[in-house]
Design a protein around this motif. Structure first.
Motif, mmCIF file in Angstrom:
data_model
loop_
_atom_site.group_PDB
_atom_site.id
_atom_site.type_symbol
_atom_site.label_atom_id
_atom_site.label_comp_id
_atom_site.label_asym_id
_atom_site.label_seq_id
_atom_site.Cartn_x
_atom_site.Cartn_y
_atom_site.Cartn_z
ATOM 1 N N LEU A 115 110.236 36.484 21.212
ATOM 2 C CA LEU A 115 111.278 35.498 20.917
ATOM 3 C C LEU A 115 112.315 35.382 22.035
ATOM 4 C CD1 LEU A 115 111.899 36.062 17.090
ATOM 5 C CD2 LEU A 115 110.210 34.599 18.229
ATOM 6 N N SER A 116 112.069 36.002 23.176
ATOM 7 C CA SER A 116 112.898 35.737 24.351
ATOM 8 C C SER A 116 112.711 34.276 24.746
ATOM 9 C CB SER A 116 112.491 36.643 25.520
ATOM 10 O OG SER A 116 112.767 37.997 25.252
ATOM 11 N N ILE A 117 113.762 33.657 25.282
ATOM 12 C CA ILE A 117 113.710 32.252 25.654
ATOM 13 C C ILE A 117 113.814 32.117 27.169
ATOM 14 C CG2 ILE A 117 114.818 29.988 25.436
ATOM 15 C CD1 ILE A 117 113.529 30.976 22.864
ATOM 16 N N VAL A 118 112.950 31.269 27.733
ATOM 17 C CA VAL A 118 112.979 30.987 29.165
ATOM 18 C C VAL A 118 113.112 29.484 29.363
ATOM 19 C CG1 VAL A 118 111.801 31.184 31.371
ATOM 20 C CG2 VAL A 118 111.459 32.947 29.634
ATOM 21 N N ASN A 119 114.135 29.062 30.102
ATOM 22 C CA ASN A 119 114.254 27.671 30.526
ATOM 23 C C ASN A 119 113.751 27.597 31.958
ATOM 24 O OD1 ASN A 119 116.780 28.006 28.488
ATOM 25 N ND2 ASN A 119 115.947 25.945 28.395
ATOM 26 N N LEU A 120 112.687 26.823 32.155
ATOM 27 C CA LEU A 120 112.023 26.746 33.450
ATOM 28 C C LEU A 120 112.458 25.475 34.164
ATOM 29 C CD1 LEU A 120 109.946 28.527 34.956
ATOM 30 C CD2 LEU A 120 108.140 27.070 34.027
ATOM 31 N N ASN A 121 113.036 25.629 35.351
ATOM 32 C CA ASN A 121 113.527 24.492 36.125
ATOM 33 C C ASN A 121 112.363 23.715 36.730
ATOM 34 O OD1 ASN A 121 115.307 22.719 37.307
ATOM 35 N ND2 ASN A 121 116.430 24.266 38.469
ATOM 36 N N ALA A 122 112.683 22.577 37.347
ATOM 37 C CA ALA A 122 111.662 21.695 37.920
ATOM 38 C C ALA A 122 110.861 22.396 39.015
ATOM 39 C CB ALA A 122 112.327 20.440 38.478
ATOM 40 N N ASN A 123 109.595 22.014 39.142
ATOM 41 C CA ASN A 123 108.700 22.520 40.183
ATOM 42 C C ASN A 123 108.680 24.046 40.204
ATOM 43 O OD1 ASN A 123 106.882 22.344 42.299
ATOM 44 N ND2 ASN A 123 108.461 22.161 43.870
ATOM 45 N N SER A 124 108.438 24.643 39.048
ATOM 46 C CA SER A 124 108.418 26.099 38.911
ATOM 47 C C SER A 124 107.214 26.515 38.071
ATOM 48 C CB SER A 124 109.700 26.603 38.232
ATOM 49 O OG SER A 124 110.847 26.227 38.964
ATOM 50 N N SER A 125 106.868 27.792 38.129
ATOM 51 C CA SER A 125 105.768 28.301 37.315
ATOM 52 C C SER A 125 106.088 29.695 36.809
ATOM 53 C CB SER A 125 104.453 28.323 38.106
ATOM 54 O OG SER A 125 104.512 29.270 39.152
ATOM 55 N N LEU A 126 105.595 29.990 35.595
ATOM 56 C CA LEU A 126 105.805 31.281 34.951
ATOM 57 C C LEU A 126 104.475 31.750 34.374
ATOM 58 C CD1 LEU A 126 108.343 33.131 34.013
ATOM 59 C CD2 LEU A 126 107.833 32.187 31.757
ATOM 60 N N SER A 127 104.126 33.011 34.593
ATOM 61 C CA SER A 127 102.881 33.544 34.036
ATOM 62 C C SER A 127 103.141 34.920 33.459
ATOM 63 C CB SER A 127 101.789 33.609 35.112
ATOM 64 O OG SER A 127 102.222 34.331 36.242
ATOM 65 N N PHE A 128 102.377 35.264 32.402
ATOM 66 C CA PHE A 128 102.548 36.560 31.747
ATOM 67 C C PHE A 128 101.311 36.880 30.917
ATOM 68 C CE2 PHE A 128 104.313 33.280 29.033
ATOM 69 C CZ PHE A 128 103.855 33.591 27.759
ATOM 70 N N ASN A 129 101.207 38.135 30.493
ATOM 71 C CA ASN A 129 100.091 38.602 29.681
ATOM 72 C C ASN A 129 100.478 38.522 28.212
ATOM 73 O OD1 ASN A 129 98.046 39.972 28.395
ATOM 74 N ND2 ASN A 129 97.874 41.579 29.933
#
Length: 300
Positions: A115-129
């Motif tokens: 339930l952690s929240i991530v706001n991802l800005n433009a032209n970005s990427s996030l990856s996780f298991n």
């Protein structure tokens, strides 16, 4: 206690995470302190099998020579660090099963398994298991994101330029080309970069730009400006301002004879191209002309 025995005892206690304040200061004075920290940073990103500190120390002891034998220890530590880094990179990249990307001029909000929240800005990427999240709260970030981390075990954000570690807190991480920035808004943030560690309290910002630490100052805001629809800068080289402009608008900015190392302080909006261009060009005494999806910047 001889110098060599004292040195061995400090390293053994460090392996056991059992140094007191005085011993920690003495440990930091060891000749191979930086190499030991590099190895520790590389290894902390993954869970190793259970092991005995005593057995580990006995294994390492033959290589823990006194100062005069430092040339032997240093290469061994460097090799160990490289192997550890290589393993950790392989482990995480081969076990990432969720990847989220944002295109230019778009932002999204992500809810992680805890339930952690991530706001991802433009032209970005996030990856996780996703499948192993309860054991390893680790994300890989390219670009920029604002995190509201739920309380729990260590939460790590790994970027190409450094790593950010927290428990439960709010912070922003920006990693673009030759630009690494971390701002703490709540709690305590630990930043690891170039084998060094720095703790940030609420309101503190760390910036590593073009290989140099430029700013470590207080800011009295509760969240990054980009969440409110604008990009803000404080004495930042123009080339990084232009790069962020291109992330927020689907355009290409061409530079004529402008010195892009000039520092810019100000902001630009994300929802009005002409107003945004004027916000950047007027303070720097620049002109611009538009041709399709290209902008030409030039001196007045």
């Amino acid at each position: 206690m001889t110098e060599q025995l004292k040195r061995e005892e400090l390293i053994k206690k460090w392996l056991d995470n059992n140094l007191n304040t005085e011993e920690e200061k003495a440990f930091e004075q060891l000749d191979d302190y930086n190499e030991l920290i590099i190895m520790d940073t590389a290894l902390k990103d993954f869970k190793a099998p259970e092991f005995s500190i005593d057995k580990t120390y006995l294994t390492l002891k033959p290589n823990l020579k006194p100062k005069k034998s430092k040339p032997l220890l240093k290469p061994l530590l460097q090799i160990a660090a490289l192997l550890a880094i290589g393993f950790s990179i392989y482990y995480y990249t081969s076990n990432l099963n969720t990847e989220i990307e944002t295109p230019i001029a778009r932002q999204i909000s992500i809810e992680l398994p805890d339930l952690s929240i991530v706001n991802l800005n433009a032209n970005s990427s996030l990856s996780f298991n996703d499948s192993n999240w309860s054991d390893n709260r680790v994300v890989n970030l390219q670009g920029e994101a604002f995190f509201k981390v739920a309380k729990g075990q260590i939460f790590d954000v790994i970027t190409r330029d450094g790593m950010v570690s927290v428990l439960g807190t709010q912070f922003n991480v920006k990693q673009r080309e030759a630009y690494f920035e971390v701002t703490c808004y709540e709690g305590l943030v630990n930043v690891t970069y170039n084998s060094k560690q720095l703790k940030l309290k609420p309101g503190s910002t760390f910036r590593l730009i073009d290989g140099k630490v430029l700013v470590n100052k207080q800011e009295n805001i509760i969240q990054p400006h980009w969440l409110g629809g604008e990009s803000s800068f404080n004495s930042i080289p123009l080339k990084h301002v232009i790069a962020e402009f291109e992330n927020q608008y689907d355009i290409k900015i061409d530079i004529a004879d402008i010195d892009t190392s000039r520092l810019f302080t100000g902001s630009f909006t994300h929802n009005n191209l002409d107003l945004a261009l004027k916000s950047v060009t007027i303070p720097l005494n620049l002109n611009y002309s538009k041709l399709g999806k290209s902008i030409l910047l030039k001196r007045e």
